[in-house]
Design a protein around this motif. Sequence first.
Motif, mmCIF file in Angstrom:
data_model
loop_
_atom_site.group_PDB
_atom_site.id
_atom_site.type_symbol
_atom_site.label_atom_id
_atom_site.label_comp_id
_atom_site.label_asym_id
_atom_site.label_seq_id
_atom_site.Cartn_x
_atom_site.Cartn_y
_atom_site.Cartn_z
ATOM 1 N N LYS A 263 41.294 36.284 30.017
ATOM 2 C CA LYS A 263 42.111 35.614 31.036
ATOM 3 C C LYS A 263 41.381 34.352 31.487
ATOM 4 O O LYS A 263 40.198 34.368 31.770
ATOM 5 C CB LYS A 263 42.333 36.549 32.218
ATOM 6 N N GLU A 264 42.141 33.262 31.559
ATOM 7 C CA GLU A 264 41.578 31.989 32.001
ATOM 8 C C GLU A 264 41.622 31.937 33.521
ATOM 9 O O GLU A 264 42.622 32.294 34.126
ATOM 10 C CB GLU A 264 42.404 30.862 31.385
ATOM 11 N N GLN A 265 40.514 31.475 34.125
ATOM 12 C CA GLN A 265 40.440 31.381 35.576
ATOM 13 C C GLN A 265 39.864 30.027 35.954
ATOM 14 O O GLN A 265 38.940 29.533 35.313
ATOM 15 C CB GLN A 265 39.543 32.502 36.113
ATOM 16 N N LYS B 59 36.875 25.901 34.188
ATOM 17 C CA LYS B 59 37.496 27.105 33.656
ATOM 18 C C LYS B 59 36.465 28.135 33.222
ATOM 19 O O LYS B 59 35.427 27.794 32.658
ATOM 20 C CB LYS B 59 38.391 26.748 32.479
#
Length: 162
Positions: A76-78, A83
Amino acid sequence: MAAMNQKVRHCARCSSACEAKVLAPVSGEDAPLKLTVHGMPALVCAKDHKAPIHADFMIWLIQELRARESRFAAGKEQGMIFKKHLCADCGKELGSKPERRQAFPFDLAYAETPPFKIEIELPLYKCSGCGKEQIRSAKDLHDHIPAAMVSINDAAGFPHSG
């Protein structure tokens, strides 16, 4: 190859009749994604000019690939600017460098053409917590499919349509 039920089309470049054939493997990429199509159906004229088997074929292929995105273990990208990619299972950060690349094969068939295979090759990142290997994010795959398909189109020698 078995005959495909379709009207005879003429080559856009030289106007000679085209026949349905199967192409040798064709690869294209948009880093980090690499696609390889084995046995892609195409129209080919006597002068070896090539075109997609149908006007909608390349769009159909993009849609087929995107329909398979959920089959990949993906982090999951946060973050908006800085990033981070987190493990889909445990939430720990993925390694900053890929462990290896892996090709994922899928069998496809378009309308009345023979089946063919496509390989989606991506880097796998290892989770710092649980050790699970996964692609960085589904977005990584999703966003690169159209440009990789343009590269496939070019490698196959298909004309651009506008």
